[in-house]
Motif scaffolding. Structure first.
Motif, PDB file in Angstrom:
ATOM      1  N   LEU A   1       0.858  -1.180   0.000  1.00 24.21           N
ATOM      2  CA  LEU A   1       0.000   0.000   0.000  1.00 24.21           C
ATOM      3  C   LEU A   1       0.894   1.229   0.000  1.00 24.21           C
ATOM      4  CD1 LEU A   1      -2.845   1.309   0.295  1.00 24.21           C
ATOM      5  CD2 LEU A   1      -2.438   1.276   2.774  1.00 24.21           C
ATOM      6  N   ILE A   2       0.763   2.095  -1.008  1.00 29.15           N
ATOM      7  CA  ILE A   2       1.537   3.329  -1.114  1.00 29.15           C
ATOM      8  C   ILE A   2       0.607   4.493  -0.830  1.00 29.15           C
ATOM      9  CG2 ILE A   2       2.941   4.789  -2.614  1.00 29.15           C
ATOM     10  CD1 ILE A   2       3.564   2.277  -4.282  1.00 29.15           C
ATOM     11  N   ILE A   3       0.960   5.319   0.132  1.00 28.97           N
ATOM     12  CA  ILE A   3       0.139   6.475   0.492  1.00 28.97           C
ATOM     13  C   ILE A   3       0.850   7.728  -0.005  1.00 28.97           C
ATOM     14  CG2 ILE A   3      -0.908   7.770   2.380  1.00 28.97           C
ATOM     15  CD1 ILE A   3      -0.950   5.129   3.971  1.00 28.97           C
ATOM     16  N   GLY A   4       0.303   8.326  -1.067  1.00 30.53           N
ATOM     17  CA  GLY A   4       0.915   9.495  -1.687  1.00 30.53           C
ATOM     18  C   GLY A   4       1.337   9.210  -3.106  1.00 30.53           C
ATOM     19  N   SER A   5       1.192  10.201  -3.980  1.00 29.12           N
ATOM     20  CA  SER A   5       1.438   9.997  -5.414  1.00 29.12           C
ATOM     21  C   SER A   5       2.425  10.982  -6.004  1.00 29.12           C
ATOM     22  CB  SER A   5       0.114  10.103  -6.176  1.00 29.12           C
ATOM     23  OG  SER A   5      -0.461  11.399  -6.002  1.00 29.12           O
ATOM     24  N   GLY A   6       3.135  11.715  -5.163  1.00 28.61           N
ATOM     25  CA  GLY A   6       4.129  12.669  -5.663  1.00 28.61           C
ATOM     26  C   GLY A   6       5.393  11.976  -6.115  1.00 28.61           C
ATOM     27  N   HIS A   7       6.501  12.699  -6.101  1.00 30.67           N
ATOM     28  CA  HIS A   7       7.748  12.129  -6.590  1.00 30.67           C
ATOM     29  C   HIS A   7       8.133  10.848  -5.854  1.00 30.67           C
ATOM     30  CE1 HIS A   7       9.105  16.116  -8.552  1.00 30.67           C
ATOM     31  NE2 HIS A   7       8.992  15.220  -9.504  1.00 30.67           N
ATOM     32  N   SER A   8       8.039  10.850  -4.524  1.00 28.63           N
ATOM     33  CA  SER A   8       8.479   9.671  -3.776  1.00 28.63           C
ATOM     34  C   SER A   8       7.509   8.509  -3.951  1.00 28.63           C
ATOM     35  CB  SER A   8       8.668  10.007  -2.299  1.00 28.63           C
ATOM     36  OG  SER A   8       7.478  10.492  -1.711  1.00 28.63           O
ATOM     37  N   GLY A   9       6.203   8.774  -3.898  1.00 28.76           N
ATOM     38  CA  GLY A   9       5.228   7.712  -4.110  1.00 28.76           C
ATOM     39  C   GLY A   9       5.273   7.171  -5.523  1.00 28.76           C
ATOM     40  N   GLY A  10       5.452   8.068  -6.489  1.00 33.51           N
ATOM     41  CA  GLY A  10       5.557   7.630  -7.883  1.00 33.51           C
ATOM     42  C   GLY A  10       6.777   6.770  -8.116  1.00 33.51           C
ATOM     43  N   MET A  11       7.913   7.154  -7.509  1.00 42.16           N
ATOM     44  CA  MET A  11       9.121   6.355  -7.661  1.00 42.16           C
ATOM     45  C   MET A  11       8.947   4.981  -7.022  1.00 42.16           C
ATOM     46  SD  MET A  11      12.131   6.038  -8.910  1.00 42.16           S
ATOM     47  CE  MET A  11      12.775   7.673  -9.328  1.00 42.16           C
ATOM     48  N   ALA A  12       8.344   4.932  -5.831  1.00 47.61           N
ATOM     49  CA  ALA A  12       8.106   3.645  -5.183  1.00 47.61           C
ATOM     50  C   ALA A  12       7.226   2.756  -6.058  1.00 47.61           C
ATOM     51  CB  ALA A  12       7.453   3.862  -3.816  1.00 47.61           C
ATOM     52  N   ALA A  13       6.178   3.339  -6.631  1.00 49.93           N
ATOM     53  CA  ALA A  13       5.285   2.560  -7.490  1.00 49.93           C
ATOM     54  C   ALA A  13       6.010   2.034  -8.720  1.00 49.93           C
ATOM     55  CB  ALA A  13       4.093   3.423  -7.899  1.00 49.93           C
ATOM     56  N   LYS A  14       6.826   2.869  -9.339  1.00 49.93           N
ATOM     57  CA  LYS A  14       7.561   2.452 -10.538  1.00 49.93           C
ATOM     58  C   LYS A  14       8.506   1.294 -10.222  1.00 49.93           C
ATOM     59  CE  LYS A  14      11.261   4.140 -13.591  1.00 49.93           C
ATOM     60  NZ  LYS A  14      10.854   3.468 -14.845  1.00 49.93           N
ATOM     61  N   ILE A  15       9.311   1.446  -9.190  1.00 47.90           N
ATOM     62  CA  ILE A  15      10.310   0.423  -8.869  1.00 47.90           C
ATOM     63  C   ILE A  15       9.647  -0.884  -8.447  1.00 47.90           C
ATOM     64  CG2 ILE A  15      12.188  -0.184  -7.316  1.00 47.90           C
ATOM     65  CD1 ILE A  15      12.924   1.892  -9.462  1.00 47.90           C
ATOM     66  N   LEU A  16       8.673  -0.807  -7.551  1.00 47.26           N
ATOM     67  CA  LEU A  16       8.056  -2.022  -7.023  1.00 47.26           C
ATOM     68  C   LEU A  16       7.278  -2.791  -8.086  1.00 47.26           C
ATOM     69  CD1 LEU A  16       6.879  -0.597  -3.582  1.00 47.26           C
ATOM     70  CD2 LEU A  16       8.750  -2.220  -3.973  1.00 47.26           C
ATOM     71  N   THR A  17       6.501  -2.080  -8.894  1.00 49.13           N
ATOM     72  CA  THR A  17       5.729  -2.793  -9.923  1.00 49.13           C
ATOM     73  C   THR A  17       6.644  -3.397 -10.973  1.00 49.13           C
ATOM     74  OG1 THR A  17       5.380  -0.704 -11.128  1.00 49.13           O
ATOM     75  CG2 THR A  17       3.631  -1.420  -9.606  1.00 49.13           C
ATOM     76  N   SER A  49       7.283  15.528 -13.602  1.00 49.46           N
ATOM     77  CA  SER A  49       6.486  15.153 -12.441  1.00 49.46           C
ATOM     78  C   SER A  49       6.331  13.652 -12.324  1.00 49.46           C
ATOM     79  CB  SER A  49       5.099  15.789 -12.535  1.00 49.46           C
ATOM     80  OG  SER A  49       4.310  15.091 -13.490  1.00 49.46           O
ATOM     81  N   SER A  50       5.739  13.256 -11.230  1.00 48.49           N
ATOM     82  CA  SER A  50       5.394  11.854 -11.020  1.00 48.49           C
ATOM     83  C   SER A  50       4.407  11.369 -12.071  1.00 48.49           C
ATOM     84  CB  SER A  50       4.791  11.692  -9.618  1.00 48.49           C
ATOM     85  OG  SER A  50       4.325  10.392  -9.391  1.00 48.49           O
ATOM     86  N   VAL A  51       3.467  12.242 -12.465  1.00 53.15           N
ATOM     87  CA  VAL A  51       2.382  11.787 -13.346  1.00 53.15           C
ATOM     88  C   VAL A  51       2.829  11.560 -14.784  1.00 53.15           C
ATOM     89  CG1 VAL A  51       0.596  12.886 -11.941  1.00 53.15           C
ATOM     90  CG2 VAL A  51       1.586  14.141 -13.840  1.00 53.15           C
ATOM     91  N   ASN A  52       3.966  12.117 -15.195  1.00 54.21           N
ATOM     92  CA  ASN A  52       4.392  11.871 -16.576  1.00 54.21           C
ATOM     93  C   ASN A  52       5.688  11.089 -16.705  1.00 54.21           C
ATOM     94  OD1 ASN A  52       6.040  14.174 -15.843  1.00 54.21           O
ATOM     95  ND2 ASN A  52       6.406  14.528 -18.015  1.00 54.21           N
ATOM     96  N   LEU A  53       6.487  10.986 -15.613  1.00 54.48           N
ATOM     97  CA  LEU A  53       7.771  10.300 -15.727  1.00 54.48           C
ATOM     98  C   LEU A  53       7.879   9.043 -14.874  1.00 54.48           C
ATOM     99  CD1 LEU A  53      10.280  13.303 -15.862  1.00 54.48           C
ATOM    100  CD2 LEU A  53       9.283  12.011 -17.746  1.00 54.48           C
ATOM    101  N   LEU A  54       6.962   8.833 -13.947  1.00 53.37           N
ATOM    102  CA  LEU A  54       7.061   7.682 -13.056  1.00 53.37           C
ATOM    103  C   LEU A  54       5.815   6.796 -13.089  1.00 53.37           C
ATOM    104  CD1 LEU A  54       8.656   9.513  -9.971  1.00 53.37           C
ATOM    105  CD2 LEU A  54       9.836   8.151 -11.702  1.00 53.37           C
TER     106      LEU A  54
END
Length: 523
Positions: free
Chosen positions: A9-25, A208-213
């Motif tokens: 579960l990732i809480i937050g979608s900014g740079h750090s949340g986006g990076m976590a989502a990219k790496i983990l998935t 941003s997270s929404v276009n690069l991560l």
């Protein structure tokens, strides 16, 4: 969702949340992301209106966003409404907490300055004796910096300075304009380095997270995201001590929901992540959570004029462009009145110079404004704020937000170290301007209030000792093995640098560690 157990579960979608989502998935792990705001659609949600059609003619509505200097009537809906999500502080020591609750968070509004921390920041105590060293150094983070710089296409030039570490750049070969070259030459005479700044070019003007991560994460098919939900509390299993459940509320309908997870990654932003943990009464056996709030001092600086550019003589070859003076104090020498250091952002402008820089009125002021137009040259500080235990946040149970969640109380103030640093920065800037032959029009020695930089950091600091820190060197909770905090709250010191590149690199590093821990069955 109460019956489902998500992997991460990732809480937050900014740079750090986006990076976590990219790496983990990309590592094959399924993730669910919760975000407190809606998905922004500029084409659908933006309405263009002239200033005269707005009640306040485009200016800020009084009382609506008192701490957001960036706000006006055109962008007021961008920022978190302080009446809906309040926070408290001592009126004698205000704090400017600037928040965005949109999918992508503040990554949508990042200024894109992209700097690595050096070992003068990672190992500050070893250099000057104050505070604590990070449990990691530049060598540990450098490989991740390089990968992040590649994703975000950081433009820069190698300078060979230990306090301004070089990186994986889109090479900046742009020439200096005439006034900037004079400034560079003045710096050489005074022993002050004047360098090209470093910034993310991103893609199509957005970094941003929404276009690069997040697009990479969604493409794997392993990421789901729920917008418009506010997380109220995390809960831990009484038998294992692992965090295993998040309770949240629909921002619009007020419907209460929950989800179970094997691992929780907090990426809500420094103060929101800490607020959630404090409200949940989790992960604070050290007592350090909420303490050591830091940011950077902004606001002190000077405004100059380049004489040859006045009275309509400015040309693009003479004026325009920018530079960065990286930290140059307390490197090989030791200042009397402050430790650590600052940088100066340097700008040249072909536009007008604001009226408040002139001690004139009426017709004389207008003559000055016309004459000095296109001759502007300014410098502004980015200075390190020392990490002190007494600068902290706590829960104010007497105040709640629109969903009944207790608010954060912020207690922080600058000390003589910060004020002396700001004074030195302005005096150094004046000396540089004089050496370059510029006219100094105005100077400001007073930094803006804490929080103004929008670089709040610390409050869940990392460290090797569980008795004095909240997270280990992998951004993993000392107390709760399946809890990671990957935003700026892990910082031990702020440095002078915009923290975004470091947040991204640490989030990447933490996520790869988490993936390996999951593979081994440790979490």
């Amino acid at each position: 969702m109460a019956e489902e157990i998500v992997d991460v579960l990732i809480i937050g979608s900014g740079h750090s949340g986006g990076m976590a989502a990219k790496i983990l998935t990309e590592k094959g792990i399924s993730c669910l992301m919760l975000n407190a705001g809606p998905i922004a659609d500029a084409r659908k949600d933006t309405e263009l209106k002239p200033a005269y059609a707005l009640p306040y003619r485009g200016f800020k509505q009084p009382g609506k966003l008192p701490h957001v200097f960036q706000s006006n009537e055109f962008n007021a809906n961008t920022w978190v409404d302080e009446k809906e999500v309040p926070y408290t502080y001592d009126p004698q020591h205000p704090y400017n907490w600037v928040r965005v609750r949109l999918f992508g968070g503040r990554s949508l509004f990042w200024s894109r300055q992209s700097f690595r921390l050096s070992d003068y920041e990672f190992k500050g105590k070893s250099h000057d004796g104050f505070g604590d060293d990070w449990p990691i150094g530049l060598a540990d983070v450098a490989p991740y910096y390089s990968r992040v710089e590649g994703i975000f296409r950081v433009r820069g030039r190698a300078e060979g300075l230990a306090q301004y570490p070089d990186g994986n750049f889109v090479r900046d070969d742009s020439p200096w304009t005439g006034c900037m070259q004079r400034y560079v030459d003045a710096g050489k005479r005074l022993g002050v380095p004047v360098c090209k700044a470093r910034s993310s070019e991103g893609v199509n003007g957005l970094a941003s997270s929404v276009n690069l991560l997040l697009p990479d994460a969604f493409e794997t098919g392993r990421l789901r995201a729920i917008p418009n939900v506010v997380v109220r509390e995390l809960r831990a299993d009484k038998n294992t001590g692992f965090v295993n459940e998040a309770h949240f509320v629909d921002r619009i309908s007020r419907r209460e929901m929950s989800v179970k997870a094997r691992v929780v990654v907090l990426a809500a932003g420094t103060l929101e992540s800490t607020r959630l943990l404090l409200n949940s009464k989790l992960g604070n056996s050290s007592g350090a959570m909420g303490h050591y709030l830091i940011d950077q001092i902004y606001g002190a600086g000077i405004q100059c004029s380049v004489p040859e550019a006045r009275d309509g003589r400015a040309t693009p070859e003479l004026m325009g462009g920018g530079a960065l003076i990286p930290r140059f104090r307390n490197i090989d020498t030791k200042e009397k009145n402050f430790i650590r250091g600052y940088a100066l952002n340097v700008y040249s402008s072909m536009g007008g110079i604001a009226a408040h820089h002139f001690a004139d009125y009426g017709e004389e002021l207008q003559k000055k404004l016309d004459s000095y137009r296109s001759s502007g040259f300014s410098t502004n500080i980015m200075g390190e704020v020392l990490a002190r235990f007494e600068n902290h946040v706590s829960i104010d149970k007497s105040v709640v937000d629109a969903w009944g969640i207790p608010a954060l109380h912020i207690e922080t103030k600058y000390t003589d170290n910060e004020f002396n640093m700001a004074r030195d920065a302005v005096d150094a800037a004046i000396a540089m301007a004089d050496a370059a032959g510029f006219e100094v029009l105005s100077k400001n020695y007073d930094p803006n209030p804490p929080g103004y930089s929008i670089h709040e950091l610390g409050t869940c600091r990392m460290g090797d000792d569980p008795k004095t820190s909240v997270l280990n060197k992998w951004s993993q909770s000392h107390d709760i093995r399946n809890l990671y905090v990957v935003d700026g709250s892990s910082f031990v010191s702020s440095g002078w640098q915009n923290p975004t590149l470091t947040i991204l690199a640490l989030a990447m590093r933490a996520s790869e560690h988490l993936a390996e821990q999951m593979r081994q069955g440790n979490v």
